[in-house]
Design a protein around this motif. Structure first.
Motif, PDB file in Angstrom:
ATOM      1  N   GLU A  56       0.587  -7.045   5.352  1.00  9.02           N
ATOM      2  CA  GLU A  56       1.032  -8.047   4.389  1.00  9.02           C
ATOM      3  C   GLU A  56      -0.089  -8.390   3.409  1.00  9.02           C
ATOM      4  N   GLN A  57      -1.299  -8.539   3.927  1.00  7.75           N
ATOM      5  CA  GLN A  57      -2.436  -8.827   3.062  1.00  7.75           C
ATOM      6  C   GLN A  57      -2.709  -7.674   2.094  1.00  7.75           C
ATOM      7  N   ALA A  58      -2.624  -6.453   2.614  1.00  7.00           N
ATOM      8  CA  ALA A  58      -2.870  -5.292   1.764  1.00  7.00           C
ATOM      9  C   ALA A  58      -1.804  -5.168   0.686  1.00  7.00           C
ATOM     10  N   ARG A  59      -0.549  -5.371   1.054  1.00  5.48           N
ATOM     11  CA  ARG A  59       0.532  -5.289   0.078  1.00  5.48           C
ATOM     12  C   ARG A  59       0.308  -6.299  -1.048  1.00  5.48           C
ATOM     13  N   GLU A  60       0.000  -7.518  -0.686  1.00  7.05           N
ATOM     14  CA  GLU A  60      -0.207  -8.559  -1.701  1.00  7.05           C
ATOM     15  C   GLU A  60      -1.389  -8.208  -2.597  1.00  7.05           C
ATOM     16  N   ALA A  61      -2.479  -7.741  -1.993  1.00  7.12           N
ATOM     17  CA  ALA A  61      -3.680  -7.425  -2.776  1.00  7.12           C
ATOM     18  C   ALA A  61      -3.431  -6.262  -3.725  1.00  7.12           C
ATOM     19  N   TRP A  62      -2.760  -5.226  -3.241  1.00  4.93           N
ATOM     20  CA  TRP A  62      -2.548  -4.042  -4.069  1.00  4.93           C
ATOM     21  C   TRP A  62      -1.545  -4.304  -5.180  1.00  4.93           C
ATOM     22  N   LEU A  63      -0.500  -5.051  -4.888  1.00 10.79           N
ATOM     23  CA  LEU A  63       0.450  -5.404  -5.939  1.00 10.79           C
ATOM     24  C   LEU A  63      -0.212  -6.294  -6.991  1.00 10.79           C
ATOM     25  N   SER A  64      -1.032  -7.227  -6.533  1.00 13.43           N
ATOM     26  CA  SER A  64      -1.730  -8.110  -7.468  1.00 13.43           C
ATOM     27  C   SER A  64      -2.699  -7.339  -8.356  1.00 13.43           C
ATOM     28  N   ALA A  65      -3.223  -6.231  -7.817  1.00 13.75           N
ATOM     29  CA  ALA A  65      -4.156  -5.399  -8.599  1.00 13.75           C
ATOM     30  C   ALA A  65      -3.436  -4.484  -9.577  1.00 13.75           C
ATOM     31  N   GLY A  66      -2.099  -4.509  -9.540  1.00  9.34           N
ATOM     32  CA  GLY A  66      -1.335  -3.729 -10.505  1.00  9.34           C
ATOM     33  C   GLY A  66      -0.813  -2.397 -10.011  1.00  9.34           C
ATOM     34  N   LEU A  67      -0.989  -2.096  -8.713  1.00  9.30           N
ATOM     35  CA  LEU A  67      -0.437  -0.847  -8.200  1.00  9.30           C
ATOM     36  C   LEU A  67       1.088  -0.918  -8.169  1.00  9.30           C
ATOM     37  N   PRO A  68       1.778   0.126  -8.594  1.00  8.67           N
ATOM     38  CA  PRO A  68       3.243   0.129  -8.516  1.00  8.67           C
ATOM     39  C   PRO A  68       3.711   0.023  -7.063  1.00  8.67           C
ATOM     40  N   GLU A  69       4.885  -0.559  -6.874  1.00 11.92           N
ATOM     41  CA  GLU A  69       5.389  -0.779  -5.518  1.00 11.92           C
ATOM     42  C   GLU A  69       5.534   0.528  -4.744  1.00 11.92           C
ATOM     43  N   TRP A  70       5.952   1.604  -5.429  1.00  9.96           N
ATOM     44  CA  TRP A  70       6.073   2.895  -4.747  1.00  9.96           C
ATOM     45  C   TRP A  70       4.736   3.328  -4.169  1.00  9.96           C
ATOM     46  N   ASN A  71       3.670   3.236  -4.978  1.00 11.70           N
ATOM     47  CA  ASN A  71       2.342   3.620  -4.510  1.00 11.70           C
ATOM     48  C   ASN A  71       1.905   2.771  -3.333  1.00 11.70           C
ATOM     49  N   VAL A  72       2.169   1.472  -3.409  1.00 14.45           N
ATOM     50  CA  VAL A  72       1.799   0.566  -2.320  1.00 14.45           C
ATOM     51  C   VAL A  72       2.504   0.970  -1.032  1.00 14.45           C
ATOM     52  N   ASN A  73       3.796   1.239  -1.123  1.00 16.77           N
ATOM     53  CA  ASN A  73       4.541   1.633   0.077  1.00 16.77           C
ATOM     54  C   ASN A  73       4.011   2.942   0.662  1.00 16.77           C
ATOM     55  N   MET A  74       3.660   3.892  -0.203  1.00 21.55           N
ATOM     56  CA  MET A  74       3.116   5.165   0.275  1.00 21.55           C
ATOM     57  C   MET A  74       1.784   4.946   0.982  1.00 21.55           C
ATOM     58  N   LEU A  75       0.910   4.124   0.397  1.00 21.94           N
ATOM     59  CA  LEU A  75      -0.400   3.872   0.985  1.00 21.94           C
ATOM     60  C   LEU A  75      -0.292   3.114   2.308  1.00 21.94           C
ATOM     61  N   LEU A  76       0.643   2.182   2.382  1.00 13.36           N
ATOM     62  CA  LEU A  76       0.822   1.443   3.641  1.00 13.36           C
ATOM     63  C   LEU A  76       1.326   2.374   4.741  1.00 13.36           C
ATOM     64  N   GLY A  77       2.220   3.282   4.386  1.00 11.50           N
ATOM     65  CA  GLY A  77       2.696   4.245   5.372  1.00 11.50           C
ATOM     66  C   GLY A  77       1.575   5.135   5.869  1.00 11.50           C
ATOM     67  N   LEU A  78       0.708   5.571   4.963  1.00 11.21           N
ATOM     68  CA  LEU A  78      -0.436   6.384   5.368  1.00 11.21           C
ATOM     69  C   LEU A  78      -1.377   5.585   6.258  1.00 11.21           C
ATOM     70  N   ALA A  79      -1.602   4.316   5.925  1.00 16.23           N
ATOM     71  CA  ALA A  79      -2.487   3.476   6.736  1.00 16.23           C
ATOM     72  C   ALA A  79      -1.966   3.331   8.168  1.00 16.23           C
ATOM     73  N   ARG A  80      -0.642   3.306   8.322  1.00 12.88           N
ATOM     74  CA  ARG A  80      -0.089   3.239   9.686  1.00 12.88           C
ATOM     75  C   ARG A  80      -0.461   4.480  10.477  1.00 12.88           C
ATOM     76  N   GLN A  81      -0.429   5.636   9.823  1.00  9.89           N
ATOM     77  CA  GLN A  81      -0.826   6.868  10.500  1.00  9.89           C
ATOM     78  C   GLN A  81      -2.296   6.827  10.893  1.00  9.89           C
ATOM     79  N   VAL A  82      -3.120   6.280  10.007  1.00 16.70           N
ATOM     80  CA  VAL A  82      -4.543   6.139  10.315  1.00 16.70           C
ATOM     81  C   VAL A  82      -4.724   5.249  11.544  1.00 16.70           C
TER      82      VAL A  82
END
Length: 289
Positions: free
Chosen positions: A228-254
């Motif tokens: 939740e913190q990462a989503r808020e930070a990345w969206l606030s930084a201007g990342l498109p929602e698609w990119n944010v969702n992709m990065l969060l999915g990758l972070a789960r794998q990590v």
């Protein structure tokens, strides 16, 4: 006349280094770029450049025409799978002799995260296309710390990621470029093969922070974030929602530990040991100070 090699993403993290390596080895490199400004910059450096658009089939056809080999790296945007399929269609129609595809470590049509499925879909299409191919699947880039995270490191002496205390075999993008160059210069030996590319060691972000601290001469901390913190930070930084969702999915794998494998593919392809993170931190010291 030397066979021409098209490098897409030629001004990016991998592509810039790949163009340099191929040019040094006497290859007839053509840098595929998406703007006239980028083309002009490369031409001023003595690199032949051609402008194209993934969304324009005619321009894709033109840039593929007359190319013996193609390095295919897709932009990290919502249309990447659609554009990848269009690029493969154009490559096949133009009679390209070999495609080297830059994918991702966990790519698969049945991957447990969306970005892996997107990459996997393009990889599968390449495998089924009839084009001679080699697929490179690199792990997470060391360059993320020097690019996407460097501002926070310099300004706040920390970096923040939703990766808990997981460990990853980070890879230097320069090693990916070296592997791609080796394949593009001798494609027959690697036809039909897929290589998993990793760095030489498995590190947590606490390890990364300690290495950066030693190199920068001050304490740099790792701050774990929740999704939740990462989503808020990345969206606030201007990342498109698609990119944010992709990065969060990758972070789960990590966080699940599946990015902690170490392979010997970099040395096998490039003939050199992969760059350790300590050397990377030294080479990119300007990003931390």
């Amino acid at each position: 006349m030397a066979e021409r090699i098209l490098v897409t993403g030629a001004t990016g993290t991998i592509g810039r280094e790949l163009v340099r390596l191929l040019s040094e080895r006497g290859a007839a490199v053509v840098a595929g770029v998406t703007s006239e400004d980028k083309a002009a910059t490369l031409e001023a450096q003595g690199v032949r450049a051609e402008v194209f658009s993934y969304s324009d089939p005619d321009s894709l056809g033109r840039v593929m025409e007359g190319k013996a080999r193609v390095f295919l790296l897709l932009p990290f945007i919502e249309g990447m799978k659609r554009w990848g399929l269009a690029a493969l269609d154009a490559a096949k129609a133009a009679g390209v002799g070999h495609v080297v595809r830059s994918s991702a470590l966990l790519a698969d049509t049945e991957a447990h995260f969306q970005l892996g499925k997107v990459h996997g879909g393009v990889d599968h299409a390449l495998e089924e296309s009839g084009l001679p191919f080699t697929i490179l699947r690199p792990n997470i880039f060391m360059q993320n710390y020097a690019l996407r995270l460097s501002g926070e490191i310099r300004e706040k002496n920390r970096f923040s990621l939703p990766e808990a205390d997981s460990r990853t075999s980070l890879i230097d993008a320069r090693d990916i470029a070296a592997c791609a160059a080796a394949v593009l210069l001798d494609p027959a030996e690697h036809a039909g093969r897929t290589y998993l590319l990793t760095g030489p060691e498995v590190l947590s972000n606490m390890d990364v922070a300690a290495i950066l601290s030693a190199e920068a001469g001050r304490e740099i901390a790792y701050r774990p974030l929740s999704e939740e913190q990462a989503r808020e930070a990345w969206l606030s930084a201007g990342l498109p929602e698609w990119n944010v969702n992709m990065l969060l999915g990758l972070a789960r794998q990590v966080r699940e530990g599946v990015t902690g494998m170490v392979t010997g593919a970099v040395k096998h392809l490039s003939g050199r040991d992969p760059v350790p993170f300590r050397q990377f931190a030294r080479d990119f010291r300007r990003s931390w100070v």
